[in-house]
Design a protein around this motif. Structure first.
Motif, PDB file in Angstrom:
ATOM      1  N   LYS A   1      -6.977  -1.056  -3.163  1.00 21.00           N
ATOM      2  CA  LYS A   1      -6.468  -0.036  -3.975  1.00 21.00           C
ATOM      3  C   LYS A   1      -5.651   0.861  -3.073  1.00 21.00           C
ATOM      4  CE  LYS A   1     -10.586   0.413  -7.227  1.00 21.00           C
ATOM      5  NZ  LYS A   1     -11.447   1.309  -7.607  1.00 21.00           N
ATOM      6  N   ARG A   2      -5.800   1.033  -2.064  1.00 16.19           N
ATOM      7  CA  ARG A   2      -4.938   2.064  -0.985  1.00 16.19           C
ATOM      8  C   ARG A   2      -3.792   1.261  -0.493  1.00 16.19           C
ATOM      9  NH1 ARG A   2      -8.627   4.765   3.217  1.00 16.19           N
ATOM     10  NH2 ARG A   2      -6.548   5.609   3.805  1.00 16.19           N
ATOM     11  N   ASP A   3      -3.983  -0.081  -0.484  1.00 12.45           N
ATOM     12  CA  ASP A   3      -3.141  -0.794   0.582  1.00 12.45           C
ATOM     13  C   ASP A   3      -2.953  -0.456   1.890  1.00 12.45           C
ATOM     14  OD1 ASP A   3      -1.692  -3.384   0.625  1.00 12.45           O
ATOM     15  OD2 ASP A   3      -0.095  -2.441  -0.897  1.00 12.45           O
ATOM     16  N   ALA A   4      -4.376  -0.387   2.498  1.00 12.15           N
ATOM     17  CA  ALA A   4      -4.392   0.085   3.736  1.00 12.15           C
ATOM     18  C   ALA A   4      -5.628  -0.467   4.604  1.00 12.15           C
ATOM     19  CB  ALA A   4      -4.455   1.696   3.824  1.00 12.15           C
TER      20      ALA A   4
ATOM     21  N   HIS B   1       3.385   4.485   3.137  1.00 14.50           N
ATOM     22  CA  HIS B   1       2.374   4.843   4.042  1.00 14.50           C
ATOM     23  C   HIS B   1       2.071   3.596   4.993  1.00 14.50           C
ATOM     24  CE1 HIS B   1      -0.021   3.105   0.608  1.00 14.50           C
ATOM     25  NE2 HIS B   1      -0.583   2.359   1.883  1.00 14.50           N
TER      26      HIS B   1
ATOM     27  N   VAL C   1      -8.824   0.013   6.930  1.00 16.50           N
ATOM     28  CA  VAL C   1      -9.577   0.922   7.241  1.00 16.50           C
ATOM     29  C   VAL C   1     -10.564   0.360   8.602  1.00 16.50           C
ATOM     30  CG1 VAL C   1     -11.259   2.650   6.803  1.00 16.50           C
ATOM     31  CG2 VAL C   1      -9.451   1.894   4.979  1.00 16.50           C
TER      32      VAL C   1
ATOM     33  N   TYR D   1      -1.691   0.681   8.913  1.00 17.56           N
ATOM     34  CA  TYR D   1      -2.478   1.407   9.831  1.00 17.56           C
ATOM     35  C   TYR D   1      -1.753   2.427  10.737  1.00 17.56           C
ATOM     36  CZ  TYR D   1      -6.536   2.880  12.562  1.00 17.56           C
ATOM     37  OH  TYR D   1      -7.362   3.588  13.466  1.00 17.56           O
TER      38      TYR D   1
ATOM     39  N   TYR E   1      -9.667  -4.085   4.498  1.00 15.77           N
ATOM     40  CA  TYR E   1      -8.655  -3.852   3.802  1.00 15.77           C
ATOM     41  C   TYR E   1      -8.770  -3.468   2.331  1.00 15.77           C
ATOM     42  CZ  TYR E   1      -3.843  -5.347   1.795  1.00 15.77           C
ATOM     43  OH  TYR E   1      -2.716  -4.995   1.394  1.00 15.77           O
ATOM     44  N   ASP E   2      -8.507  -2.201   2.412  1.00 22.31           N
ATOM     45  CA  ASP E   2      -8.844  -1.496   0.957  1.00 22.31           C
ATOM     46  C   ASP E   2      -7.466  -1.848   0.105  1.00 22.31           C
ATOM     47  OD1 ASP E   2      -8.641   0.528  -0.865  1.00 22.31           O
ATOM     48  OD2 ASP E   2      -9.582   1.911   0.215  1.00 22.31           O
TER      49      ASP E   2
END
Length: 414
Positions: free
Chosen positions: A211-214, A147, A216, A150, A208-209
């Protein structure tokens, strides 16, 4: 416009960000993976203080790939020579739906909680534009995360295209001390994702999440015209870095010049670097703030000071005794009243430059224009105006800052 040629990495060194020594270029197009140009990239300091550079190379078939170089002699304080890694390109555009000619500008690397390096690369795919995320153990072999860091769906975005020259960094609200990306675990830390879109450098503030490495964003705005800008002037392709010595984050960008092609060829360059700036997040955690680095003050000489000047409508005060081509000006305006402020139209936010043009320096408003006339010829045939206007918007006031360049350069008719 600017001149395309053999796109290489120039090399200059400085001890104060003000005075620079120009050295020989360090990355030149001489391999199949960069023969069509050595484009934008980023430097990363690996464990042990070893610097490396990831940069985008263009091949003959218009394919963009990511290449790696490292210093030939790490003990050289100027790092004059760099060596291309034997397995270049280290990242290729093997992503379903990816436009192979729109895949460029890797960020500086950072280490996640799992101990792996990460970078983001700008990309355009069939239905969305993205900051693609890659991981590596050794900075040589990279694997794409399933994923993006962003992305946004292009079909839902107004006037948006590929994100160039990505920058991703940590910031702490109200703290002008810079943060290294390792500070992502600090409580209250925010992150800024900067992208160059169209003609401007824009950014989103979010978290910067891990856990999700994303990434937001705090607020999702589909219309790119409403995204915050690093600078509303001539400023593009900016890059920041963390200055660990002085604990600050520094950003600078590219400013295109308006010379014609023949002038660019004659002088040997097309575009200049802006003055480096310290950048941080405001106390509300919503907007990046910036100021020229302190070192710029070393250039200040022969100070001229005027205080308590009272100017009425139509008045002009000339500051004499300064270098008209290089001056550092600090000016404070104190308005006697703001009751005459005109209402602010939110639609102006879609295109502030257009409104600046329509509300030019010669168009009188409720409060404004007021400001500075710079680079003026004796007869005022040639001049540049930097001016301000004040508007009332709901329960607050908005300040519009414009530069009127219509008389900035008078060229003879062909």
């Amino acid at each position: 416009l600017w001149c395309w040629g053999d796109i290489t990495w120039g090399h200059s060194v400085s001890t104060d960000l003000v005075n620079w020594i120009q050295l020989e270029p360090v990355i030149e197009p001489d391999n199949p993976s960069d023969i069509d140009g050595c484009w934008t990239g980023s430097a990363t300091i690996l464990s042990g203080g070893q610097p490396v550079i990831l940069y985008t190379g263009g091949s003959r078939d218009k394919c963009q790939v990511q290449n790696l170089v490292h210093p030939k002699n790490p003990s050289d304080p100027y790092l004059r020579e760099w060596t291309k890694t034997g397995n270049n390109p280290v990242i290729q555009p093997v992503v379903p739906g990816l436009n192979r000619s729109q895949f460029r500008d890797p960020t500086t690397g950072w280490i996640g909680p799992d101990g792996l390096w990460r970078i983001a690369v700008g990309a355009e795919l069939k239905s969305y534009t993205a900051a693609l995320l890659y991981k590596s153990e050794d900075f040589l072999s990279w694997t794409r995360v399933d994923h993006p860091l962003y992305s946004q769906n292009l079909s839902n975005i107004v006037e948006c295209n590929m994100w160039e020259c990505l920058d991703f960094f940590a910031v702490l609200p109200g703290n002008n001390t810079g943060l290294d990306m390792s500070a992502a675990i600090l409580r209250g830390t925010k992150h800024a994702l900067k992208m160059s879109v169209g003609y401007f450098d824009k950014y989103l503030i979010g978290v910067y999440d891990l856990k999700r490495d994303a990434f937001v964003p705090d607020t999702i705005v589909d219309d790119c015209r409403l995204w915050l800008k690093i600078d509303y002037g001539n400023f593009y392709a900016s890059k920041s870095f963390f200055d660990s010595k002085k604990g600050r984050r520094i950003i600078w960008g590219w400013s295109k010049e308006a010379d014609c092609r023949s002038d660019d060829v004659a002088k040997g360059w097309a575009g200049i670097h802006t003055i480096p700036r310290t950048i941080w997040l405001d106390s509300n955690g919503k907007q990046l703030l910036q100021w020229p680095v302190d070192e710029i003050e070393s250039l200040r000489t022969n100070e001229i000071n005027h205080q308590g000047l009272e100017l009425n409508k139509g008045d002009m005060f000339e500051i004499n005794g300064v270098d008209t081509f290089q001056a550092d000006v600090e000016i404070y305006f104190e308005l006697t009243s703001i009751n005459a402020a005109e209402p602010f139209d939110p639609s102006w936010l879609l295109d502030p430059e257009k409104h600046c043009c329509e509300a030019g320096a010669s168009v009188h408003g409720g409060i404004g224009p007021f400001g500075l006339v710079i680079l003026a010829s004796n007869n005022m045939d040639e001049h540049t105006v930097v001016h301000f206007r004040v508007y009332k918007s709901q329960q607050k006031y908005m300040i519009l800052m414009c530069s009127d360049l219509r008389r900035s350069s008078i060229r003879p008719s062909p």
